[in-house]
Scaffold this motif. Sequence first.
Motif, PDB file in Angstrom:
ATOM      1  N   ARG A 284       0.847  -1.195   0.000  1.00  0.00           N
ATOM      2  CA  ARG A 284       0.000   0.000   0.000  1.00  0.00           C
ATOM      3  C   ARG A 284       0.880   1.242   0.000  1.00  0.00           C
ATOM      4  O   ARG A 284       1.719   1.416   0.904  1.00  0.00           O
ATOM      5  N   TYR A 285       0.689   2.074  -0.974  1.00  0.00           N
ATOM      6  CA  TYR A 285       1.389   3.359  -1.017  1.00  0.00           C
ATOM      7  C   TYR A 285       0.601   4.349  -0.184  1.00  0.00           C
ATOM      8  O   TYR A 285      -0.595   4.570  -0.416  1.00  0.00           O
ATOM      9  N   THR A 286       1.275   4.931   0.796  1.00  0.00           N
ATOM     10  CA  THR A 286       0.618   5.870   1.704  1.00  0.00           C
ATOM     11  C   THR A 286       0.686   7.269   1.108  1.00  0.00           C
ATOM     12  O   THR A 286       1.769   7.834   0.936  1.00  0.00           O
ATOM     13  N   THR A 287      -0.478   7.793   0.791  1.00  0.00           N
ATOM     14  CA  THR A 287      -0.556   9.058   0.074  1.00  0.00           C
ATOM     15  C   THR A 287       0.180  10.187   0.782  1.00  0.00           C
ATOM     16  O   THR A 287       0.866  10.990   0.162  1.00  0.00           O
ATOM     17  N   THR A 288       0.030  10.244   2.089  1.00  0.00           N
ATOM     18  CA  THR A 288       0.563  11.388   2.819  1.00  0.00           C
ATOM     19  C   THR A 288       2.080  11.368   2.942  1.00  0.00           C
ATOM     20  O   THR A 288       2.723  12.416   2.926  1.00  0.00           O
ATOM     21  N   THR A 289       2.669  10.191   3.057  1.00  0.00           N
ATOM     22  CA  THR A 289       4.107  10.112   3.344  1.00  0.00           C
ATOM     23  C   THR A 289       4.924   9.444   2.250  1.00  0.00           C
ATOM     24  O   THR A 289       6.149   9.549   2.239  1.00  0.00           O
ATOM     25  N   GLY A 290       4.269   8.745   1.352  1.00  0.00           N
ATOM     26  CA  GLY A 290       5.007   7.983   0.354  1.00  0.00           C
ATOM     27  C   GLY A 290       5.501   6.642   0.872  1.00  0.00           C
ATOM     28  O   GLY A 290       6.125   5.879   0.135  1.00  0.00           O
TER      29      GLY A 290
END
Length: 587
Positions: A284-290
């Motif tokens: 899962r790519y975390t939108t806020t932190t990358g």
Amino acid sequence: MQHERGQHERGQHERGQHEHGRGWARWGAAAGLSALLALTGAPGSEAAPPQGPTPGAVLRGEGSRDRLGEAEEGGPRVGAVDRRYSTPAAARRTVHDEHARHRHGSPDAGTSGTGTADAATPAAGEVVLDPAVFGSWRRTSYPLPVRAIHATLLRTGKVLLIAGSGNQSSVFEAGTFRAGLLDPSTGAYQPVDPPHDMFCAGHAQLPNGNVLVVGGTRAYPSSTAGWKGSAKVYEFDVATARWIARPSMAHGRWYPSSVQAPSGHVWNFAGTDEAGRRNTRVERYTTTTGALVAKPSWSLPQYPGLLWTAKDRVLYAGTRSSGASGQPGLYHPGTGAVQAVTGITQLSQRRAAATVLAGDATTQRVLVLGGGWPATSSTSVVDLRPATPVGVAGPALATAKAYVGAVNLPTDGSVFQTGGGTGRDTPVFESSVVRGSTVSSMAPNTVPRTYHSSTLLLPDGRVLTLGGDDAGEGFEMQVEVFSPPYLHRGSRPIVTAAPSRMVPGTAYTVTATAAGSTPVSAWLVRPSSTTHAVDPNQRAVRLPATRIAGGLRVTTPSRFLTPPGYHMLFVNDSLGRPSVARWVRVG
Ligand SMILES: [Cu+2]
């Protein structure tokens, strides 16, 4: 690893570097000569999409000057092209001429490199297709500026095109990777070359409108090894037109699928890793932190046809670019448990097939279209609402095809499908609209669209088609745009006020003017981000709405139907005509 396994596929993915290989040019000639589309009576420039084409404008064709006999290797190619003429039966009935053939082309065709169309002069035996019924095609005055293997419509209205090495080993070795921004209205192009080879990456849009690109090509095949995937991750920043490096994935991905969750984060599945093995890891790519977060694994084939369901599961519908389907199912993102989905028909032939949420995403109806090999005309439908969703046979297309380009249209729940082929070298010139159990013929595309072609809905309601990669040296550089019938029915509504941001569960006022009609519905359409006939995030949602003076009062659906990010807001009138879309940030 062989890139494609279909028996019609010949040779490897790799090829030479000429943009217009001989074989491809011959196709163009065959298509151009046997199918010339002349739009008469309609105003026409690519720079000015029709606000209200002349009512009664007609498509006019001529008796075919068919030179298919001169095309090399005959066989399936001739057959594939001929099938087109069995497709628009309704068109023939319309003109009371059961035997006429028609030519299609465009005034722009001669400028595109492979087109051979000359001035369109009506002739005996012409077929006139009413564009208000069948829509119309037009080739653009500009050629494709780069090998568009990947195409994403941005919130700016521009299309991010990514070639990377563009399926050319010499380019890969030279390290000259290509990408750029195309303005589809003018053909203006701005290179934004990528920092590594994004050829055959996965991609999805993020809540802020940036584009996440995961993986790509680490190595072309050698005498001892197959394709290898890159683990690199980049974000394309729309505001600055720059590539931003993000932390790499644990393993490479070549031919992955990336799906945005209702949270806005992007889940990455499948692909071939840096050693040429199947990557079963889910990240899962975390939108806020990358940051990348490992999730329960799932073994899937390359470019699996996925989508996130309203019940918070990830559907794999059995479509993929190559290999065996494995078991279609619904993946639980928390536990990794997969609930089997049975009944999806012709699974063995769903390579290079399309998977789309059909119509209003609220209805949670999934449509699987075509595929190979051999190519099939069948479709399959899955209703996701029951506790145990099961696939059933859907309405058949007029023509067997894989490499299906399919987009949601914004007015009535229709899916427009076009192009494709029975093989990489055997394009099909056929288009239709699928709505419920009905398939309606549309004017056929005139440019071949097989492997590595893309189809996108534009904010003005037209459909952009790009690219295509034969099994030789060529790449299709002609751009063709379809104007659906709704653009040939006079003035369209104009949105006069709309929110720029919409929060789920909240009501908003949208006002619009419509000549001689009334605004009756509003749809949000997630812009396409597509490659290899795969677009896991495309969807169209009809907004709950009540009519008010001068417009509509609409409610934003839940994030399970409209994930965070930029959507196109279309307002439709009582005559089925859509406005030009407004861009709205949802969430
Ligand atoms: Cu590919």
